[in-house]
Design an enzyme around this catalytic site. Structure first.
Site, PDB file in Angstrom:
ATOM      1  N   CYS A 172       0.810  -1.217   0.000  1.00 39.61           N
ATOM      2  CA  CYS A 172       0.000   0.000   0.000  1.00 39.61           C
ATOM      3  C   CYS A 172       0.842   1.265   0.000  1.00 39.61           C
ATOM      4  O   CYS A 172       0.329   2.349  -0.256  1.00 39.61           O
ATOM      5  CB  CYS A 172      -0.927   0.014   1.206  1.00 39.61           C
ATOM      6  SG  CYS A 172      -2.215  -1.220   1.050  1.00 39.61           S
TER       7      CYS A 172
HETATM    8  C1  LIG Z   1     -12.233  -4.992   8.244  1.00 42.28           C
HETATM    9  C2  LIG Z   1     -12.865  -3.869   9.038  1.00 42.28           C
HETATM   10  C3  LIG Z   1     -13.561  -2.912   8.055  1.00 42.28           C
HETATM   11  C4  LIG Z   1     -13.946  -4.462   9.972  1.00 42.28           C
HETATM   12  O1  LIG Z   1     -14.511  -3.420  10.749  1.00 42.28           O
HETATM   13  P1  LIG Z   1     -14.521  -3.539  12.343  1.00 42.28           P
HETATM   14  O2  LIG Z   1     -13.155  -3.872  12.827  1.00 42.28           O
HETATM   15  O3  LIG Z   1     -15.160  -2.319  12.900  1.00 42.28           O
HETATM   16  O4  LIG Z   1     -15.500  -4.751  12.582  1.00 42.28           O
HETATM   17  P2  LIG Z   1     -15.386  -5.907  13.633  1.00 42.28           P
HETATM   18  O5  LIG Z   1     -14.493  -5.539  14.762  1.00 42.28           O
HETATM   19  O6  LIG Z   1     -16.776  -6.316  13.955  1.00 42.28           O
HETATM   20  O7  LIG Z   1     -14.677  -7.033  12.799  1.00 42.28           O
HETATM   21  C5  LIG Z   1     -15.409  -7.919  12.004  1.00 42.28           C
HETATM   22  C6  LIG Z   1     -14.717  -9.266  12.043  1.00 42.28           C
HETATM   23  O8  LIG Z   1     -13.561  -9.200  11.197  1.00 42.28           O
HETATM   24  C7  LIG Z   1     -12.428  -9.700  11.910  1.00 42.28           C
HETATM   25  N1  LIG Z   1     -11.217  -9.086  11.376  1.00 42.28           N
HETATM   26  C8  LIG Z   1     -11.000  -7.784  11.145  1.00 42.28           C
HETATM   27  N2  LIG Z   1      -9.767  -7.625  10.637  1.00 42.28           N
HETATM   28  C9  LIG Z   1      -9.216  -8.851  10.547  1.00 42.28           C
HETATM   29  C10 LIG Z   1      -7.982  -9.343  10.077  1.00 42.28           C
HETATM   30  N3  LIG Z   1      -7.036  -8.531   9.601  1.00 42.28           N
HETATM   31  N4  LIG Z   1      -7.749 -10.667  10.100  1.00 42.28           N
HETATM   32  C11 LIG Z   1      -8.712 -11.515  10.557  1.00 42.28           C
HETATM   33  N5  LIG Z   1      -9.903 -11.090  11.016  1.00 42.28           N
HETATM   34  C12 LIG Z   1     -10.152  -9.798  11.003  1.00 42.28           C
HETATM   35  C13 LIG Z   1     -12.712  -9.320  13.340  1.00 42.28           C
HETATM   36  O9  LIG Z   1     -11.939 -10.071  14.219  1.00 42.28           O
HETATM   37  C14 LIG Z   1     -14.191  -9.651  13.433  1.00 42.28           C
HETATM   38  O10 LIG Z   1     -14.359 -11.048  13.595  1.00 42.28           O
HETATM   39  P3  LIG Z   1     -15.370 -11.636  14.680  1.00 42.28           P
HETATM   40  O11 LIG Z   1     -16.731 -11.221  14.201  1.00 42.28           O
HETATM   41  O12 LIG Z   1     -15.127 -13.114  14.648  1.00 42.28           O
HETATM   42  O13 LIG Z   1     -14.984 -11.010  15.983  1.00 42.28           O
HETATM   43  C15 LIG Z   1     -11.825  -3.116   9.905  1.00 42.28           C
HETATM   44  O14 LIG Z   1     -11.342  -3.991  10.895  1.00 42.28           O
HETATM   45  C16 LIG Z   1     -10.674  -2.565   9.122  1.00 42.28           C
HETATM   46  O15 LIG Z   1     -10.779  -1.534   8.431  1.00 42.28           O
HETATM   47  N6  LIG Z   1      -9.499  -3.171   9.314  1.00 42.28           N
HETATM   48  C17 LIG Z   1      -8.269  -2.729   8.682  1.00 42.28           C
HETATM   49  C18 LIG Z   1      -7.970  -3.611   7.536  1.00 42.28           C
HETATM   50  C19 LIG Z   1      -6.504  -3.539   7.158  1.00 42.28           C
HETATM   51  O16 LIG Z   1      -5.649  -4.065   7.877  1.00 42.28           O
HETATM   52  N7  LIG Z   1      -6.169  -2.916   6.043  1.00 42.28           N
HETATM   53  C20 LIG Z   1      -4.816  -2.798   5.610  1.00 42.28           C
HETATM   54  C21 LIG Z   1      -4.755  -3.259   4.191  1.00 42.28           C
HETATM   55  S1  LIG Z   1      -3.083  -3.450   3.725  1.00 42.28           S
HETATM   56  C22 LIG Z   1      -2.488  -1.872   3.661  1.00 42.28           C
HETATM   57  O17 LIG Z   1      -3.230  -0.953   3.530  1.00 42.28           O
HETATM   58  C23 LIG Z   1      -1.028  -1.681   3.747  1.00 42.28           C
HETATM   59  C24 LIG Z   1      -0.122  -2.676   3.003  1.00 42.28           C
HETATM   60  O18 LIG Z   1      -0.200  -2.936   1.819  1.00 42.28           O
HETATM   61  O19 LIG Z   1       0.764  -3.194   3.594  1.00 42.28           O
END
Ligand SMILES: CC(C)(COP(=O)(O)OP(=O)(O)OC[C@H]1O[C@@H](n2cnc3c(N)ncnc32)[C@H](O)[C@@H]1OP(=O)(O)O)[C@@H](O)C(=O)NCCC(=O)NCCSC(=O)CC(=O)O
Length: 394
Positions: A172
């Protein structure tokens, strides 16, 4: 002999000084592009489970829907269509080798998408493509020789002597890394006009949902395809957005590799928490030496404009909470996340374009800003932006 060597050193010093650009590097033109296949986020889960033949995984489907609902995304764009997936069973059957198929498709798609964005950036700049002296291409989509840089140079009709650099696998942060490299080139080569192009086609990661790899399911709900391009040059009278003091920090503690690695993606659930705990110090290290932070209650963070890579909704929330940002400060990043999803390295160029559009429409805003994004590792790339308001040279 001693005199002659001193004379040579002086001559070389003069040559080096004359080779340097006069100003900080600035953005002279911006363009973006997406594939035509648009999938609405509230229809994505049905589409995803249908095309991957995973309808029987009802519980996982419900969980994926919940993640989509919380993603802050309205729509995304994919190069791959239902037709492409159905004609390549290996894309959804983990028992079949699929890397050659994936690379074959995206190594064609990525340079074409980059060319669309670059053509728009060049038109925005207003000068001929032949005036481009350097090309910096960044992509996670491909691993071939010759690479996307050569394909793109050919598609755009750049000069055969254009100086090319190809950056692979910066995740990213790829767009920011490419802009940092372009800044160095522009500031050290008087008259250089650097085309930065960043393209992402997510097919390399695309796979059926698997309860054992929820991080990949999350990636499928966030990632999207797109390309962004920027023309960079360094002259005193350059464009409205100068780039200052880039920093590249390898900073967040982790137990295992975190965000996306192209072939073997591990999206750590810890990323939003890590950001919340570490981002303030990391950004302060970059901004404080410029005198941009102050002793006010919020430390001066709200006196800046913000162009953050929207890796995910929760990551933007973490920046907002850690820095005490006013609602609306991350509006450009949230808008891009909503309209396009996370297009990996290309996303930051969409955000830059959106910031520019908002500044143009809304009139003046803060003069100094922060462009920043996370990369694999976990790493963070930051470039300080200075909105000078000038646009009298290209
Ligand atoms: C995915 C989301 C929109 C979900 O929203 P919320 O966190 O508010 O919702 P929530 O807490 O109810 O989570 C929903 C369910 O998803 C799970 N969950 C969330 N992220 C997870 C992950 N990375 N791995 C495994 N599970 C995951 C939670 O545990 C939960 O499971 P359960 O229901 O079982 O409890 C958010 O967590 C988010 O924006 N996360 C960031 C994603 C990320 O890391 N992006 C980076 C991309 S790479 C990047 O940008 C840089 C790069 O290239 O290196």
């Amino acid at each position: 002999m001693a005199r002659s060597s001193a004379h040579s050193a002086t001559v070389l010093h003069d040559i080096h000084q004359r080779q340097r650009g006069d100003g900080p590097a600035a953005t002279l033109g911006i363009g973006t592009a997406n594939p035509t296949n648009c999938v609405l986020q509230d229809q994505f889960v049905d589409w995803f489970f249908r095309v991957t033949k995973s309808e029987h995984l009802a519980e996982l489907k419900a969980k994926t829907k919940k993640i989509c609902d919380k993603s802050g995304i309205t729509k995304r764009y994919f190069y791959h269509t239902e037709g492409i997936i159905s004609s390549h069973p290996e894309l959804i059957d983990g028992a079949l080798p699929s890397l050659t198929t994936r690379l074959g498709i995206i190594e064609d798609a990525a340079p074409k998408l980059a060319a669309e964005a670059a053509t728009r950036a060049i038109a925005d700049w207003g000068r001929p493509a032949a005036d481009i002296t350097h090309l910096v291409v960044a992509t996670n989509s491909g691993a071939s020789e010759p690479g996307a840089d050569l394909r793109l140079a050919g598609l755009l009709g750049l000069r055969p002597t254009v100086r090319r650099i190809l950056l692979y696998l910066h995740g990213c942060s790829a767009g920011l890394v490419a802009l940092r490299v372009a800044k160095d080139i522009a500031e050290n080569n008087r008259g250089a006009r650097v085309l930065v192009a960043c393209a992402q086609a997510e097919l390399l990661l695309f796979r059926p949902p698997d309860e054992a790899r929820l991080d990949l399911v999350v990636a499928m709900t966030l990632l999207s395809d797109g390309a962004g391009a920027v023309i960079v040059g360094a002259d005193p009278a350059s464009s409205p957005m100068a780039m200052e003091r880039p920093s590249s920090t390898w900073y967040l503690p982790r137990r295992r590799p975190c965000p996306a690695q192209t072939r073997q993606c591990h999206l750590s659930v810890e990323v939003p928490t890590l950001v919340r705990g570490s981002i303030k110090k990391c950004l302060a290290d970059t901004l404080a030496p410029l005198g941009l932070l102050n002793a006010s209650d919020d430390g001066g963070w709200n006196g800046l404009f913000w162009a953050l890579h929207p890796g995910g909704r929760a990551i933007l929330d973490s920046y907002e909470a850690a820095l005490g940002l006013d609602p609306g400060k991350l509006a450009a990043s949230r808008h891009v996340l909503s309209e396009y999803g996370n297009m990996i390295g290309a996303t930051i160029i969409f955000v830059l374009d959106e910031i520019r559009r908002r500044r143009h429409d809304d009139g003046k805003d803060c003069q100094w800003g922060v462009m920043s994004g996370l990369g694999p590792g976990l790493t963070i790339e930051t470039i300080v932006l200075h909105a000078t308001g000038r646009q009298d040279e290209n």
